[in-house]
Design a protein around this motif. Structure first.
Motif, PDB file in Angstrom:
ATOM      1  N   THR A   1     -23.577  -1.146 -13.736  1.00  0.00           N
ATOM      2  CA  THR A   1     -24.305  -2.289 -14.275  1.00  0.00           C
ATOM      3  C   THR A   1     -25.805  -2.192 -14.008  1.00  0.00           C
ATOM      4  O   THR A   1     -26.516  -3.170 -14.079  1.00  0.00           O
ATOM      5  CB  THR A   1     -23.743  -3.589 -13.683  1.00  0.00           C
ATOM      6  OG1 THR A   1     -23.744  -3.451 -12.252  1.00  0.00           O
ATOM      7  CG2 THR A   1     -22.341  -3.864 -14.154  1.00  0.00           C
TER       8      THR A   1
ATOM      9  N   ASP B   1     -13.881  -5.700 -13.245  1.00  0.00           N
ATOM     10  CA  ASP B   1     -14.152  -4.937 -14.466  1.00  0.00           C
ATOM     11  C   ASP B   1     -13.829  -5.725 -15.737  1.00  0.00           C
ATOM     12  O   ASP B   1     -13.743  -5.174 -16.820  1.00  0.00           O
ATOM     13  CB  ASP B   1     -13.420  -3.592 -14.442  1.00  0.00           C
ATOM     14  CG  ASP B   1     -11.973  -3.737 -14.011  1.00  0.00           C
ATOM     15  OD1 ASP B   1     -11.538  -4.889 -13.754  1.00  0.00           O
ATOM     16  OD2 ASP B   1     -11.275  -2.718 -13.940  1.00  0.00           O
TER      17      ASP B   1
ATOM     18  N   MET C   1     -32.792 -20.794   5.770  1.00  0.00           N
ATOM     19  CA  MET C   1     -32.650 -21.403   4.446  1.00  0.00           C
ATOM     20  C   MET C   1     -34.012 -21.661   3.815  1.00  0.00           C
ATOM     21  O   MET C   1     -34.204 -21.490   2.617  1.00  0.00           O
ATOM     22  CB  MET C   1     -31.819 -22.687   4.558  1.00  0.00           C
ATOM     23  CG  MET C   1     -30.351 -22.363   4.813  1.00  0.00           C
ATOM     24  SD  MET C   1     -29.368 -23.786   5.287  1.00  0.00           S
ATOM     25  CE  MET C   1     -29.419 -24.747   3.796  1.00  0.00           C
TER      26      MET C   1
ATOM     27  N   LEU D   1     -22.659 -11.963  -4.923  1.00  0.00           N
ATOM     28  CA  LEU D   1     -21.451 -12.452  -4.257  1.00  0.00           C
ATOM     29  C   LEU D   1     -21.322 -13.980  -4.303  1.00  0.00           C
ATOM     30  O   LEU D   1     -20.246 -14.512  -4.553  1.00  0.00           O
ATOM     31  CB  LEU D   1     -21.436 -11.983  -2.797  1.00  0.00           C
ATOM     32  CG  LEU D   1     -20.229 -12.471  -2.006  1.00  0.00           C
ATOM     33  CD1 LEU D   1     -19.020 -11.591  -2.233  1.00  0.00           C
ATOM     34  CD2 LEU D   1     -20.548 -12.581  -0.528  1.00  0.00           C
TER      35      LEU D   1
ATOM     36  N   ILE E   1     -27.272 -21.003   2.153  1.00  0.00           N
ATOM     37  CA  ILE E   1     -27.503 -21.906   1.011  1.00  0.00           C
ATOM     38  C   ILE E   1     -26.285 -21.899   0.090  1.00  0.00           C
ATOM     39  O   ILE E   1     -25.770 -22.942  -0.300  1.00  0.00           O
ATOM     40  CB  ILE E   1     -28.784 -21.529   0.236  1.00  0.00           C
ATOM     41  CG1 ILE E   1     -30.000 -21.798   1.120  1.00  0.00           C
ATOM     42  CG2 ILE E   1     -28.883 -22.320  -1.067  1.00  0.00           C
ATOM     43  CD1 ILE E   1     -31.327 -21.512   0.465  1.00  0.00           C
TER      44      ILE E   1
ATOM     45  N   GLU F   1     -10.448 -19.231   3.812  1.00  0.00           N
ATOM     46  CA  GLU F   1     -11.772 -18.732   4.238  1.00  0.00           C
ATOM     47  C   GLU F   1     -12.667 -18.419   3.051  1.00  0.00           C
ATOM     48  O   GLU F   1     -13.080 -17.279   2.853  1.00  0.00           O
ATOM     49  CB  GLU F   1     -11.623 -17.494   5.125  1.00  0.00           C
ATOM     50  CG  GLU F   1     -11.175 -17.832   6.520  1.00  0.00           C
ATOM     51  CD  GLU F   1     -11.081 -16.603   7.403  1.00  0.00           C
ATOM     52  OE1 GLU F   1     -11.978 -15.759   7.326  1.00  0.00           O
ATOM     53  OE2 GLU F   1     -10.105 -16.498   8.155  1.00  0.00           O
TER      54      GLU F   1
ATOM     55  N   GLY G   1     -16.599 -16.848   3.854  1.00  0.00           N
ATOM     56  CA  GLY G   1     -16.895 -15.743   4.774  1.00  0.00           C
ATOM     57  C   GLY G   1     -17.995 -14.847   4.225  1.00  0.00           C
ATOM     58  O   GLY G   1     -17.899 -14.380   3.099  1.00  0.00           O
ATOM     59  N   GLY G   2     -19.041 -14.629   5.020  1.00  0.00           N
ATOM     60  CA  GLY G   2     -20.066 -13.660   4.659  1.00  0.00           C
ATOM     61  C   GLY G   2     -21.138 -14.126   3.692  1.00  0.00           C
ATOM     62  O   GLY G   2     -22.066 -13.390   3.435  1.00  0.00           O
ATOM     63  N   VAL G   3     -21.021 -15.332   3.112  1.00  0.00           N
ATOM     64  CA  VAL G   3     -22.054 -15.739   2.155  1.00  0.00           C
ATOM     65  C   VAL G   3     -23.240 -16.372   2.878  1.00  0.00           C
ATOM     66  O   VAL G   3     -23.124 -16.824   4.012  1.00  0.00           O
ATOM     67  CB  VAL G   3     -21.519 -16.687   1.044  1.00  0.00           C
ATOM     68  CG1 VAL G   3     -20.378 -16.043   0.304  1.00  0.00           C
ATOM     69  CG2 VAL G   3     -21.123 -18.035   1.602  1.00  0.00           C
ATOM     70  N   ASP G   4     -24.385 -16.412   2.204  1.00  0.00           N
ATOM     71  CA  ASP G   4     -25.588 -16.925   2.850  1.00  0.00           C
ATOM     72  C   ASP G   4     -25.485 -18.450   3.020  1.00  0.00           C
ATOM     73  O   ASP G   4     -24.708 -19.110   2.353  1.00  0.00           O
ATOM     74  CB  ASP G   4     -26.834 -16.520   2.059  1.00  0.00           C
ATOM     75  CG  ASP G   4     -26.908 -17.233   0.728  1.00  0.00           C
ATOM     76  OD1 ASP G   4     -27.159 -18.447   0.704  1.00  0.00           O
ATOM     77  OD2 ASP G   4     -26.681 -16.581  -0.308  1.00  0.00           O
TER      78      ASP G   4
ATOM     79  N   ALA H   1     -18.491  -7.734 -11.844  1.00  0.00           N
ATOM     80  CA  ALA H   1     -19.027  -6.816 -10.825  1.00  0.00           C
ATOM     81  C   ALA H   1     -20.540  -6.944 -10.672  1.00  0.00           C
ATOM     82  O   ALA H   1     -21.073  -6.697  -9.598  1.00  0.00           O
ATOM     83  CB  ALA H   1     -18.660  -5.380 -11.185  1.00  0.00           C
ATOM     84  N   SER H   2     -21.221  -7.339 -11.749  1.00  0.00           N
ATOM     85  CA  SER H   2     -22.681  -7.369 -11.708  1.00  0.00           C
ATOM     86  C   SER H   2     -23.224  -8.676 -11.115  1.00  0.00           C
ATOM     87  O   SER H   2     -24.421  -8.811 -10.920  1.00  0.00           O
ATOM     88  CB  SER H   2     -23.243  -7.171 -13.114  1.00  0.00           C
ATOM     89  OG  SER H   2     -22.955  -8.307 -13.918  1.00  0.00           O
TER      90      SER H   2
ATOM     91  N   PRO I   1     -23.307 -12.251   9.879  1.00  0.00           N
ATOM     92  CA  PRO I   1     -23.662 -13.301   8.938  1.00  0.00           C
ATOM     93  C   PRO I   1     -23.703 -14.681   9.616  1.00  0.00           C
ATOM     94  O   PRO I   1     -24.041 -15.666   8.984  1.00  0.00           O
ATOM     95  CB  PRO I   1     -22.530 -13.245   7.912  1.00  0.00           C
ATOM     96  CG  PRO I   1     -21.349 -12.777   8.690  1.00  0.00           C
ATOM     97  CD  PRO I   1     -21.868 -11.966   9.861  1.00  0.00           C
TER      98      PRO I   1
ATOM     99  N   LEU J   1     -20.085  -8.198 -16.878  1.00  0.00           N
ATOM    100  CA  LEU J   1     -18.985  -7.892 -15.960  1.00  0.00           C
ATOM    101  C   LEU J   1     -19.161  -8.686 -14.670  1.00  0.00           C
ATOM    102  O   LEU J   1     -20.271  -8.840 -14.169  1.00  0.00           O
ATOM    103  CB  LEU J   1     -18.963  -6.399 -15.610  1.00  0.00           C
ATOM    104  CG  LEU J   1     -18.599  -5.423 -16.724  1.00  0.00           C
ATOM    105  CD1 LEU J   1     -18.548  -4.004 -16.174  1.00  0.00           C
ATOM    106  CD2 LEU J   1     -17.263  -5.789 -17.355  1.00  0.00           C
TER     107      LEU J   1
ATOM    108  N   PRO K   1     -26.837 -12.387   4.839  1.00  0.00           N
ATOM    109  CA  PRO K   1     -25.557 -12.525   4.141  1.00  0.00           C
ATOM    110  C   PRO K   1     -25.046 -11.180   3.611  1.00  0.00           C
ATOM    111  O   PRO K   1     -25.759 -10.179   3.647  1.00  0.00           O
ATOM    112  CB  PRO K   1     -25.885 -13.461   2.982  1.00  0.00           C
ATOM    113  CG  PRO K   1     -27.336 -13.238   2.721  1.00  0.00           C
ATOM    114  CD  PRO K   1     -27.955 -12.927   4.061  1.00  0.00           C
ATOM    115  N   ASP K   2     -23.814 -11.186   3.100  1.00  0.00           N
ATOM    116  CA  ASP K   2     -23.258 -10.002   2.439  1.00  0.00           C
ATOM    117  C   ASP K   2     -24.201  -9.560   1.326  1.00  0.00           C
ATOM    118  O   ASP K   2     -24.749 -10.395   0.615  1.00  0.00           O
ATOM    119  CB  ASP K   2     -21.894 -10.342   1.795  1.00  0.00           C
ATOM    120  CG  ASP K   2     -20.787 -10.393   2.832  1.00  0.00           C
ATOM    121  OD1 ASP K   2     -21.090 -10.259   4.027  1.00  0.00           O
ATOM    122  OD2 ASP K   2     -19.633 -10.572   2.428  1.00  0.00           O
TER     123      ASP K   2
ATOM    124  N   ARG L   1     -23.286 -21.123   0.861  1.00  0.00           N
ATOM    125  CA  ARG L   1     -22.198 -21.759   1.586  1.00  0.00           C
ATOM    126  C   ARG L   1     -22.224 -23.276   1.346  1.00  0.00           C
ATOM    127  O   ARG L   1     -21.197 -23.907   1.122  1.00  0.00           O
ATOM    128  CB  ARG L   1     -22.415 -21.476   3.076  1.00  0.00           C
ATOM    129  CG  ARG L   1     -21.197 -21.381   3.923  1.00  0.00           C
ATOM    130  CD  ARG L   1     -21.419 -20.454   5.093  1.00  0.00           C
ATOM    131  NE  ARG L   1     -22.363 -20.917   6.095  1.00  0.00           N
ATOM    132  CZ  ARG L   1     -22.107 -21.878   6.979  1.00  0.00           C
ATOM    133  NH1 ARG L   1     -20.959 -22.509   6.965  1.00  0.00           N
ATOM    134  NH2 ARG L   1     -23.006 -22.214   7.872  1.00  0.00           N
TER     135      ARG L   1
END
Lengths: 247, 306
Positions: B17, A92, B301, A139, A170, A162, A165-168, A135-136, B194, A133, B41-42, A172
């Motif tokens: 937002t 925020d 990718m 990830l 590319i 870590e 974790g969880g990112v795509d 938040a917008s 993922p 923000l 992905p997330d 990564r």
């Protein structure tokens, strides 16, 4: 001669009669990317907490950037950057406010903060989003921003728990480009990951099982030693017999 | 039939937002007794789709059915025949292992004994800790208990939302072996992850990004869609190699892939020897460039960049 930036000797953390970290010893060299791997519950996070000065060891010795992990924890904190596996910026607050807050905590002057903000947002390609923000942001951007902020005070070492974790795939890799670049600038990188392909990007890796370090070497040498085709195979050979499992 | 049909599902969220499109016209057919992977992905929309199919979230538009039952009209029926393991640990931390399992068995009008066969393989590992509170379990144990609780009423369909995220490679492997066994007992499984390497364990996969399905395919066929030559390169100084490859005009894309870099060229006729010569001029040693078959991650990718 190669300089040692982290020096760990028989470091132990005990909870009751449970040895979460059981007498580990290793050195990290200045400017290297050091992968700190292990099964869930092996004791990685507990070990890392001692090295970043937020948990006092039960026994053993360690120096981080030349400072003692018992007595000089405040100096350690000033000389390192840290990015946790859970996203660590304030959702925020805007991008600019987050940068100002963390840079301020690390003691950068207003002039430095202004300059770093421009440089950092340009490099990440988010100059137009500086007043939005956090938040917008997607990830992937958040994680890249969190890393940039973790090294904003030009620390000697950055600890990454870590980070991908969880990112795509590319994002990564873009994240690892940033890690490489930070290491090329002389920042030592201490990183944990469950992606074994990322382990292969490290100069050296250690593999922890049930509180002890089972292996420590360059990925190429570990693969040779265990006659394995990938770090994933090495990891499975070493961690298969683990008794503990945890997060 | 234990199949899942999803037609033109759309879901948006109104936030501080602005509007986020979580699912954008998603259609998907999952066969009965299929182990189907949702890979992305997330933030791709995986959890929204799970919540819609398990009838805990309504879509803005579109329709879906689970085992022939409509997700809106027949939600009660779907809840009875589905097992759902959400991404976040959602058992009662202050109940013991056995109490949690008993609780879930009871609300589905069954007993642990009645369907013990289905969970035996997993539950034997938990049994030594059956009086321990769920909140005090280790991560791997929590995951196994959650799977037992999702299975205790012998569901026809199992929904597993990122069961292996943050789990180490050894435990992940064991978990997928359990899924194979459950599939062989006749259950339809929709699982998200993922981790691209886990896609190989599924009968079919869908790649999802930003609420859109990019591809639905058998894992072995995904690589066929790559449609261009892919090379792998290695040398002593891998970081410098990455920089030099990216700086070279003939290279289209270059990314780090474990102990090698993968790259594609702009013109398929480019001879890789020419690239090797350029890299040797840049003083690279122990250089090795070979053409390789693309894997799932390469394909994902490529699709993401389109």
């Amino acid at each position: 001669m190669e300089q040692t930036i982290i020096e760990v000797r028989n470091l132990t953390k005990q909870f009751g009669d449970f040895k979460a970290v059981n007498s580990i010893s290793f050195d990290v060299r200045k400017g290297e990317i050091f992968g700190f791997l292990g099964a869930n519950g092996a004791g990685k996070t507990t070990a890392m907490k001692m090295l970043i000065g937020i948990s006092i060891p039960s026994a053993g010795e360690a120096k981080v950037a030349g400072f003692d992990v018992y007595k000089e924890t405040e100096q350690i904190k000033k000389n390192i950057g840290y990015m946790s596996q859970k996203f660590s910026l304030y959702d925020d607050l805007t991008v600019r406010e987050n940068i100002t807050l963390f840079a301020g905590i690390y003691g950068l002057t207003d002039t430095e903060i202004a300059a770093r903000t421009v440089e950092l947002t340009n490099r990440l390609g988010i100059a137009d989003e500086a007043d939005k923000l956090v938040a917008s942001l997607p990830l992937g951007w958040k994680q890249k921003l969190a890393f940039s902020i973790a090294v904003i005070h030009n620390p000697k070492i950055v600890f990454l728990d870590e980070p991908t974790g969880g990112v795509d795939p590319i994002t990564r890799r873009q994240f690892w480009d940033m890690i490489y670049a930070a290491a090329a600038e002389g920042i030592t990188v201490f990183v944990t990951t469950h992606y074994m392909d990322e382990a292969e990007y490290c100069n050296r890796v250690s593999i922890m099982v049930d509180g002890v370090i089972k292996a420590l070497d360059s990925p190429a040498r570990l693969m040779q030693q265990y006659n394995a085709k990938s770090m994933e195979e090495v990891f499975i050979i070493l961690a298969r017999g683990a008794k503990r499992s945890d997060n | 039939m234990n199949n899942i049909e999803i037609s033109n599902i759309r879901k948006t969220y109104q936030g501080k937002t602005g509007v986020t499109i979580a699912l954008d016209d998603v259609s998907l057919s999952i066969n009965g007794n299929e182990l189907f992977g949702l890979i992305g992905p997330d933030g791709a929309g995986k959890t929204s789709l799970f919540r819609i199919l398990t009838t805990v979230l309504l879509p803005d538009s579109g329709s879906a059915s689970v085992c022939g039952a409509d997700i809106v009209k027949d939600f009660q029926y779907i809840r009875n025949i589905s097992g759902y393991m959400p991404g976040r640990f959602s058992l009662y931390p202050d109940l013991s292992v056995e109490e949690n399992l008993n609780f879930f068995a009871t609300i589905f009008n069954t007993t642990i004994e009645e369907n013990y066969d289905l969970i035996r393989d997993i539950y034997v590992q938990l049994e030594p800790f059956k009086t321990r509170r769920a909140g005090k379990l280790s991560g791997g144990m929590k995951q196994k208990l959650a799977l037992c609780c999702a299975l205790i009423h012998k569901p026809n369909v199992l929904f597993l939302d990122e069961p292996t995220t943050g789990v180490d490679p050894v435990s992940r492997k064991e978990f997928w072996e359990m899924l194979k066994r459950l599939k062989n007992s006749g259950i339809t499984i929709l699982v998200s992850t993922p981790y691209m390497d886990e896609a190989m364990m599924c009968d079919r996969i869908a790649l999802i990004q930003e609420g859109k399905i990019l591809l639905i395919e058998q894992p072995a066929d995904v690589a066929k869609g790559f449609g261009r030559k892919l090379y792998s390169a290695r040398a002593d100084n891998m970081y410098q190699l990455l920089i030099d490859l990216r700086a070279y005009d003939a290279i289209a894309d270059c990314f780090a892939f474990g102990h090698t870099h993968h790259f594609t060229v702009k013109n398929e006729l480019t001879n890789p020897d020419v690239i090797a010569d350029y890299l040797r001029e840049k003083m690279h040693t122990n250089l090795d460039i070979i053409e390789i078959a693309p894997g799932i991650e390469d394909c994902f990718m490529q699709l993401m960049r389109r």
